[in-house]
Design a protein around this motif. Sequence first.
Motif, PDB file in Angstrom:
ATOM      1  N   ASP A   9       0.816  -1.209   0.000  1.00 48.13           N
ATOM      2  CA  ASP A   9       0.000   0.000   0.000  1.00 48.13           C
ATOM      3  C   ASP A   9       0.852   1.262   0.000  1.00 48.13           C
ATOM      4  N   ASN A  10       0.535   2.163  -0.902  1.00 50.88           N
ATOM      5  CA  ASN A  10       1.265   3.421  -1.086  1.00 50.88           C
ATOM      6  C   ASN A  10       2.716   3.211  -1.494  1.00 50.88           C
ATOM      7  N   THR A  11       3.025   1.992  -1.923  1.00 50.12           N
ATOM      8  CA  THR A  11       4.352   1.684  -2.447  1.00 50.12           C
ATOM      9  C   THR A  11       4.194   1.134  -3.852  1.00 50.12           C
ATOM     10  N   SER A  14      -0.578   3.212  -5.686  1.00 52.12           N
ATOM     11  CA  SER A  14      -0.613   4.609  -5.243  1.00 52.12           C
ATOM     12  C   SER A  14      -1.893   4.879  -4.457  1.00 52.12           C
ATOM     13  N   GLY A  15      -2.068   4.096  -3.415  1.00 55.49           N
ATOM     14  CA  GLY A  15      -3.225   4.184  -2.549  1.00 55.49           C
ATOM     15  C   GLY A  15      -3.140   3.068  -1.541  1.00 55.49           C
ATOM     16  N   ASP A  16      -4.198   2.896  -0.753  1.00 56.57           N
ATOM     17  CA  ASP A  16      -4.215   1.890   0.304  1.00 56.57           C
ATOM     18  C   ASP A  16      -5.367   0.931   0.068  1.00 56.57           C
ATOM     19  N   LEU A  47      -1.427   6.341   9.343  1.00 57.20           N
ATOM     20  CA  LEU A  47      -0.526   7.324   8.739  1.00 57.20           C
ATOM     21  C   LEU A  47       0.274   8.071   9.801  1.00 57.20           C
ATOM     22  N   ASP A 182       7.019   2.892   1.787  1.00 57.83           N
ATOM     23  CA  ASP A 182       6.690   4.315   1.920  1.00 57.83           C
ATOM     24  C   ASP A 182       6.582   4.765   3.367  1.00 57.83           C
ATOM     25  N   SER A 183       6.532   3.815   4.331  1.00 49.02           N
ATOM     26  CA  SER A 183       6.004   4.135   5.654  1.00 49.02           C
ATOM     27  C   SER A 183       7.015   4.043   6.790  1.00 49.02           C
ATOM     28  N   ASP A 200       8.344   7.144  -2.294  1.00 44.23           N
ATOM     29  CA  ASP A 200       7.338   8.180  -2.022  1.00 44.23           C
ATOM     30  C   ASP A 200       7.055   8.238  -0.518  1.00 44.23           C
ATOM     31  N   ASP A 202       6.624   8.889   3.618  1.00 47.31           N
ATOM     32  CA  ASP A 202       6.022   9.865   4.522  1.00 47.31           C
ATOM     33  C   ASP A 202       7.138  10.719   5.133  1.00 47.31           C
ATOM     34  N   ARG A 220       5.428   6.878  -8.711  1.00 44.47           N
ATOM     35  CA  ARG A 220       4.208   7.485  -9.253  1.00 44.47           C
ATOM     36  C   ARG A 220       4.406   7.845 -10.715  1.00 44.47           C
TER      37      ARG A 220
END
Length: 221
Positions: A9-11, A14-16, A47, A182-183, A200, A202, A220
């Motif tokens: 997710d988000n990697t 481009s969303g969860d 998040l 991403d996290s 991308d 956080d 992205r």
Amino acid sequence: MNLAIFDLDNTLISGDSEAEWPRFMQKRGLLPQSHLDQSEVYYQQYLAGTLDLKAALDHQLAHLADFSRTELEQLHAEYMVERILPIIPGKARALLAAHRAQGDLVLIITATNRFLTAPIARELGVEHLIAIELAEDADGNFTGRAEGVLSFREGKIERLHAWLAERGERLADYRQTFFYSDSKNDLPLLSVVSHPVAVDPDPVLLEHAEAHGWPVISLRD
């Protein structure tokens, strides 16, 4: 051989996927707005790095027990088309293809459940997946509960080592180990591979990556 591990997710998307599912179900009239509102609260906590995952899972998974596996699979096929395929970047597919072309073993490890993520992994051409496992009843339907070690934060490391042990391997057996995420929630696993990559990221992960000289990339389109 190298091991290339990816968060999902988000990697790679481009969303969860966990957040998109209740939105999809609410739009279909299969979940009340109150469920969606609480799901959004948990997502914001994720998040922020303050999520109580067990509490979130109790909320997120309970409704799965209201549907048969056949019904859920039909819904998931629609969810894939409407919510997931549009948010898979071409750059993510290209990066996965590049690792496969090098002969690397590719693995997705995610804090989202297997029901939601296994079809996404197949769409991405990734055979190996570590995800949150769901309990089933005698008929193979979901009970609405998670089981086993949760693949979240340090749990991702525990699940990874267990998966490798099942293969008769250790992390050290691989020449290079990559993890893309991403996290900030993935800092524990990012810190134990030889090649951590922030995707991308956080703000917390970005700051950590820059301080430690980790690559920072965007997938992205």
